[in-house]
Design an enzyme around this catalytic site. Structure first.
Site, short mmCIF file in Angstrom:
data_model
loop_
_atom_site.label_atom_id
_atom_site.label_comp_id
_atom_site.label_asym_id
_atom_site.label_seq_id
_atom_site.Cartn_x
_atom_site.Cartn_y
_atom_site.Cartn_z
N LYS A 24 0.91 -1.20 -0.13
CA LYS A 24 0.08 -0.01 0.00
C LYS A 24 0.84 1.20 0.05
O LYS A 24 0.75 2.26 -0.98
CB LYS A 24 -0.69 -0.21 1.28
CG LYS A 24 -1.47 1.23 1.70
CD LYS A 24 -2.24 1.11 2.87
CE LYS A 24 -1.57 1.54 4.47
NZ LYS A 24 -1.51 2.94 4.53
N ASN A 25 1.76 1.45 0.95
CA ASN A 25 2.62 2.55 1.10
C ASN A 25 3.66 2.57 -0.15
O ASN A 25 4.27 3.89 -0.22
CB ASN A 25 3.52 2.58 2.30
CG ASN A 25 2.41 2.71 3.48
OD1 ASN A 25 1.14 3.07 3.18
ND2 ASN A 25 2.86 2.65 4.68
N ARG B 224 -4.23 10.70 5.31
CA ARG B 224 -3.23 11.70 5.24
C ARG B 224 -2.48 11.90 4.21
O ARG B 224 -1.71 12.77 3.59
CB ARG B 224 -2.64 11.46 6.43
CG ARG B 224 -1.30 12.35 6.69
CD ARG B 224 -0.47 11.50 7.87
NE ARG B 224 0.79 11.96 7.69
CZ ARG B 224 1.30 13.06 7.92
NH1 ARG B 224 0.37 14.00 8.47
NH2 ARG B 224 2.64 13.31 7.79
N CYS C 121 -4.50 12.62 13.54
CA CYS C 121 -4.90 11.28 13.45
C CYS C 121 -4.68 10.48 14.45
O CYS C 121 -4.04 10.89 15.74
CB CYS C 121 -4.42 10.37 12.41
SG CYS C 121 -2.83 9.72 12.63
N ARG D 226 0.96 14.39 13.55
CA ARG D 226 1.46 14.08 11.96
C ARG D 226 1.30 15.28 11.17
O ARG D 226 0.45 15.27 10.36
CB ARG D 226 0.52 12.94 11.42
CG ARG D 226 0.70 11.69 12.34
CD ARG D 226 -0.04 10.50 11.79
NE ARG D 226 0.77 10.04 10.58
CZ ARG D 226 0.34 9.16 9.70
NH1 ARG D 226 -0.88 8.63 9.95
NH2 ARG D 226 0.82 8.59 8.61
N ASP E 174 5.37 0.64 12.11
CA ASP E 174 4.28 -0.01 11.73
C ASP E 174 3.86 -1.34 12.02
O ASP E 174 3.05 -2.21 12.09
CB ASP E 174 3.98 -0.09 10.13
CG ASP E 174 3.69 1.38 9.46
OD1 ASP E 174 3.72 1.70 8.56
OD2 ASP E 174 3.53 2.16 10.63
N ARG F 297 -8.22 -0.41 5.53
CA ARG F 297 -7.43 0.57 4.72
C ARG F 297 -6.28 -0.03 4.12
O ARG F 297 -5.55 0.55 3.12
CB ARG F 297 -7.12 1.51 5.74
CG ARG F 297 -8.26 2.34 6.39
CD ARG F 297 -7.73 3.73 7.12
NE ARG F 297 -6.87 4.46 6.35
CZ ARG F 297 -6.64 5.68 6.73
NH1 ARG F 297 -7.11 6.06 7.92
NH2 ARG F 297 -5.70 6.35 6.01
C1 EPZ Z 1 4.60 6.98 6.38
O1 EPZ Z 1 3.71 7.93 7.16
C2 EPZ Z 1 3.73 5.88 6.54
N1 EPZ Z 1 2.51 5.98 5.57
C3 EPZ Z 1 3.03 5.34 7.74
O2 EPZ Z 1 2.28 4.02 7.51
C4 EPZ Z 1 4.47 5.00 8.58
O3 EPZ Z 1 3.87 4.70 9.96
C5 EPZ Z 1 5.33 6.22 8.57
O4 EPZ Z 1 5.62 6.67 7.31
C6 EPZ Z 1 6.46 5.94 9.33
O5 EPZ Z 1 7.13 4.84 8.97
C7 EPZ Z 1 2.74 6.05 4.22
O6 EPZ Z 1 3.85 5.88 3.58
C8 EPZ Z 1 1.72 6.40 3.32
P1 EPZ Z 1 6.57 10.13 8.51
P2 EPZ Z 1 4.44 9.55 7.12
O7 EPZ Z 1 6.23 11.84 7.73
O8 EPZ Z 1 5.25 9.71 5.99
C9 EPZ Z 1 6.79 13.58 12.02
C10 EPZ Z 1 0.45 2.84 7.74
O9 EPZ Z 1 0.25 2.15 8.76
N2 EPZ Z 1 6.64 14.71 10.95
O10 EPZ Z 1 7.63 9.50 8.16
O11 EPZ Z 1 3.28 10.44 7.37
C11 EPZ Z 1 5.66 12.79 12.10
O12 EPZ Z 1 4.67 13.16 12.89
C12 EPZ Z 1 0.99 4.27 7.82
O13 EPZ Z 1 0.47 2.28 6.78
C13 EPZ Z 1 6.70 15.98 11.16
O14 EPZ Z 1 6.83 16.31 12.38
O15 EPZ Z 1 5.09 9.54 8.26
C14 EPZ Z 1 6.22 11.41 12.86
O16 EPZ Z 1 6.46 11.57 14.41
C15 EPZ Z 1 0.85 4.81 9.38
N3 EPZ Z 1 6.46 16.80 10.25
C16 EPZ Z 1 7.58 11.24 12.04
O17 EPZ Z 1 7.82 12.57 11.69
C17 EPZ Z 1 6.41 16.48 8.94
O18 EPZ Z 1 6.27 17.32 8.00
C18 EPZ Z 1 7.53 10.52 10.95
O19 EPZ Z 1 6.52 10.64 10.13
C19 EPZ Z 1 6.38 14.91 8.47
C20 EPZ Z 1 6.54 14.09 9.66
#
Ligand code: EPZ
Length: 417
Positions: free
Chosen positions: A22-23, A93, A117, A122, A305, A397
């Protein structure tokens, strides 16, 4: 709302094949907006998040053909709408992934801010900061991001925290920018490497994907994308744990063991048997499991995850396991529900202390987010008696045909409206 009812205590046996990741699909669908023509994507999983992203790409003006065998053809020649509406973005998101491609292709984008969320705030501040560094004029107004850029220009950008979709968004935007972009402290996830490979095959010039420094030379245009989605490493991890938590023996086909290396080492440390044989993993367990400590971190570390699923396993291991969630600030929503099944878990900030019990007992529980719901399914499969899991739309999802795949492994599981 549907429920899933499980009668637990049955060891799972047999073979399950993994669906597309999915990702990996979500950024690829967004990347098609960078092109103008017929893009083809194979092995697309039938999960709700993909349906949501397809809906969004169509709203933006693409024509999409969806085929039964998981093949998608997306004609993006007439993409002309720049708005990703709130009612779509708030349900997923990852919709924010269209921000970079729309800016690069059309010079403008209006994308709703994702809102919070279940697993944390996030924000997408790092995405926005990076696009501003590339020359975009960005204002936040009425819950929307209003972005404009006649022509993005290359820049050197450092991610304050590793962000998977942040890296994908800026990498996509940089493919059509003027000059060179360097992304420092970039995400190294397989989904990022895959996106770079697919973009390079369409004419992009990206180097370093998979390391923490990605260098992109802007080009004037890209050819339509063509790719086959690789197997989902989180689904792989979930079925590995299903085989072990039920004390069965499960063969997982069409997977990439390398993508779950950290989990394999942890499962072996806990006393499970994990055999790798090319694209097949065999998992089983003889005797008790030992509690092990887990700390999540960006790839190639232990994936956040998989944290909830691993915690479910540790609730029936011998001893005390310390689970530390370092990526998200609130990813323990599954704890209260696991406790209802008799699990011994105490939470201190972003650390959970799991004291293993001999067995769990079935109970009615509620899913709160995608991976927490997988954790509850795993616990229910191991628990004595019947469990019912409500709000299963969370599962839909990100897991294709979960009940069918688990029934085929001998689970007593059914979906009731
Ligand atoms: C991706 O989300 C995945 N989703 C998530 O999977 C996964 O948990 C996550 O990466 C971490 O591996 C997809 O790929 C669609 P991040 P993403 O930006 O990119 C902070 C699932 O279950 N952050 O790597 O949204 C954020 O709050 C989903 O399939 C900021 O502060 O995650 C988090 O604490 C859930 N500012 C950390 O960084 C930003 O601008 C990592 O988030 C962006 C992120």
């Amino acid at each position: 709302m549907d429920k899933i009812v499980i009668n637990g205590g049955k060891p799972l046996r047999g073979r399950v094949d993994i669906s597309g990741a999915k990702n990996a699909v979500l950024p690829i669908l967004a990347a098609t907006l960078l092109t103008s023509g017929r893009n083809e994507v194979l092995e697309v999983p039938q999960v709700r998040d993909v349906a949501t992203m397809i809906h969004l790409i169509v709203e933006l003006g693409a024509a999409i053909e969806v085929f039964e065998d998981g093949r998608l053809v997306l004609d993006t020649s007439r993409v002309d709408n720049i708005e990703a509406p709130y009612d779509l973005v708030r349900t997923m998101r990852a919709s924010c992934l269209v921000l970079g491609p729309l800016l690069a292709r059309l010079g403008a984008a209006r994308v709703s801010l994702p809102g919070g969320c279940a697993i944390g705030a996030r924000p997408i501040d790092l995405h926005i900061k990076g696009l501003k560094a590339m020359g975009a004029d960005i204002r936040l107004d009425g819950g929307y991001i209003h972005a404009f850029a006649d022509k993005l220009r290359g820049t050197r950008y450092y991610f304050d925290t590793v962000s998977v979709t942040g890296t994908a968004n800026l990498m996509m935007a940089a493919t059509l920018a003027d000059g060179e972009t360097v992304l420092e402290n970039a995400a190294r996830e397989p989904e990022v490497v895959f996106l770079a490979d697919v973009l390079n095959r369409a004419g992009a010039k990206i180097e370093g994907a998979g390391t923490d420094a990605i260098v992109i030379q802007g080009v004037s245009s890209l050819r339509p994308l063509s790719c086959k989605i690789f197997p989902d490493r989180i689904e792989t991890a979930t079925y590995m744990i299903a085989g072990i938590i039920t004390g069965g023996a499960v063969e997982i086909g069409n997977c990439i063991p390398h993508h779950v290396e950290a989990l394999i080492l942890k499962l072996r440390e806990a006393g499970a048997t994990v055999e790798e044989n090319g694209p097949v993993l065999k998992v089983s367990r003889n005797g008790k499991l030992k509690a092990v400590n887990v700390q999540t971190s960006p790839y190639p570390g232990f994936a956040t995850d998989i944290q909830a699923q691993m915690m479910a396993l540790m609730t029936v291991a011998e001893g005390q396991s310390i689970v530390t969630e370092s990526v998200f600030e609130n990813r323990f929503m599954h704890v209260a529900e696991l406790r209802r099944m008799g699990a011994g878990i105490a939470v201190r900030g972003n650390t959970a202390i799991v004291t293993g019990t001999k067995e769990l007992s079935g109970a009615p529980v509620m899913a709160t987010d995608l991976r927490a719901s997988a954790s509850l399914v795993l616990a229910a499969l191991a628990a004595n008696g019947e469990s019912s899991i409500s709000r299963v739309y969370h599962i839909d999802r990100g897991y294709a045909s979960m009940e069918r795949k688990l029934s085929a492994l001998g689970a007593d599981i059914r979906r009731v409206p």
